[in-house]
Design a protein around this motif. Structure first.
Motif, short mmCIF file in Angstrom:
data_model
loop_
_atom_site.label_atom_id
_atom_site.label_comp_id
_atom_site.label_asym_id
_atom_site.label_seq_id
_atom_site.Cartn_x
_atom_site.Cartn_y
_atom_site.Cartn_z
N HIS A 14 -4.83 -6.79 3.93
CA HIS A 14 -3.27 -6.99 4.72
C HIS A 14 -2.39 -6.28 3.99
O HIS A 14 -2.38 -5.99 2.66
CB HIS A 14 -2.93 -8.50 4.46
N GLN A 16 0.55 -6.72 3.12
CA GLN A 16 1.37 -7.36 2.14
C GLN A 16 0.69 -7.88 0.97
O GLN A 16 1.24 -8.37 0.08
CB GLN A 16 2.16 -8.51 2.80
N ALA A 17 -0.47 -7.70 0.99
CA ALA A 17 -1.33 -7.96 -0.37
C ALA A 17 -1.06 -7.09 -1.50
O ALA A 17 -0.88 -5.80 -1.38
CB ALA A 17 -2.99 -7.69 -0.06
N ARG A 83 -2.08 -15.30 -0.61
CA ARG A 83 -2.44 -15.56 0.91
C ARG A 83 -2.54 -14.46 1.81
O ARG A 83 -3.05 -14.54 2.78
CB ARG A 83 -1.34 -16.61 1.24
N HIS A 84 -2.03 -13.34 1.30
CA HIS A 84 -2.16 -11.98 2.04
C HIS A 84 -3.36 -11.05 1.51
O HIS A 84 -3.84 -10.37 2.24
CB HIS A 84 -1.06 -11.23 1.86
#
Length: 235
Positions: A14, A16-17, A83-84
């Protein structure tokens, strides 16, 4: 057929990770994902490989607070970027359970004290962890434990082993990060050992784990191992 709360965990690339995720050996080992479809899953490996980071990522993706506590408790905590970084494959069971972080559980103990006839602050660190397991864990939840052996004597670790085995037999799903050779001997557990170079040993026996082999070697020659370590430290 037994149903599980979570089925697996795998990397998700992702945007945003956080970039640091790729430096965590346990996350580099997620190339093919983890199969969590068993009553007990154990994560082990040396300090710094990312066992606790991985467990926290699973907990956050399952809906638990990053700081720990029972599912559904609204405890203020930091936003967890994991979560990403990975995707949790959910099972059909409605989520319930507890995320127990041994090093941080005192921070959520006030909520436990409100709902149980127990003052965790009056107990030692290890005994308070054991009390939460004995009074809050049950056969209808997902229970994630981060180094629950912290503060427990060897004998108390064996007590914890028995408690966790009974809970799993009653229908619970357990995912545990641990250094304890005692907990690594939980009957029927699947063991994942993460290595510092991003490797993963899957489905190994307790006798094959680094923690067990280190303890075995020490017990075979405690004075020799002690002298060796002193020599290494002085070198």
């Amino acid at each position: 057929m037994r149903k599980y709360f979570v089925h697996g965990y795998r990397r998700a690339f992702h945007p945003q990770a956080p970039a640091w995720v790729d430096n965590v050996p346990a996350f580099r080992a997620l190339r093919d994902g983890l199969n969590l479809r068993q009553p007990i899953t154990l994560f082990t490996g040396e300090n710094g490989v990312g066992k606790s980071t991985l467990l926290e990522g699973i907990a956050v993706s399952a809906g638990f607070n990053a700081l720990g506590g029972a599912y559904g408790e609204t405890i203020t905590g930091r936003e967890n970027p994991l979560r990403h970084a990975a995707t949790l494959l959910r099972g059909p069971r409605a989520m319930n359970g507890h995320f127990l972080r041994a090093e941080a559980h005192y921070g959520v103990s006030s909520q436990f004290n409100l709902t149980h006839d127990t003052d965790l602050y009056a107990l030692s660190h290890g005994e308070s962890v054991l009390r939460i397991v004995q009074e809050s864990f049950h056969g209808a939840g997902l229970f994630l434990l981060d180094e629950p052996e912290s503060g427990l004597s060897f004998i108390r670790q064996m007590t914890l082993l028995a408690e966790l085995h009974q809970i799993a037999e009653a229908g619970a799903q357990l995912i545990i990060a641990t250094h304890s050779p005692v907990l690594l001997a939980l009957p029927g557990a699947r063991i994942y050992e993460f290595t510092a170079d991003g490797g993963l040993l899957e489905g190994i026996g307790v006798e094959e784990t680094t923690s067990y082999r280190a303890l075995r070697d020490f017990l075979a020659d405690p004075h020799g191992i002690a002298d060796y370590m002193l020599d290494v430290t002085d070198a």
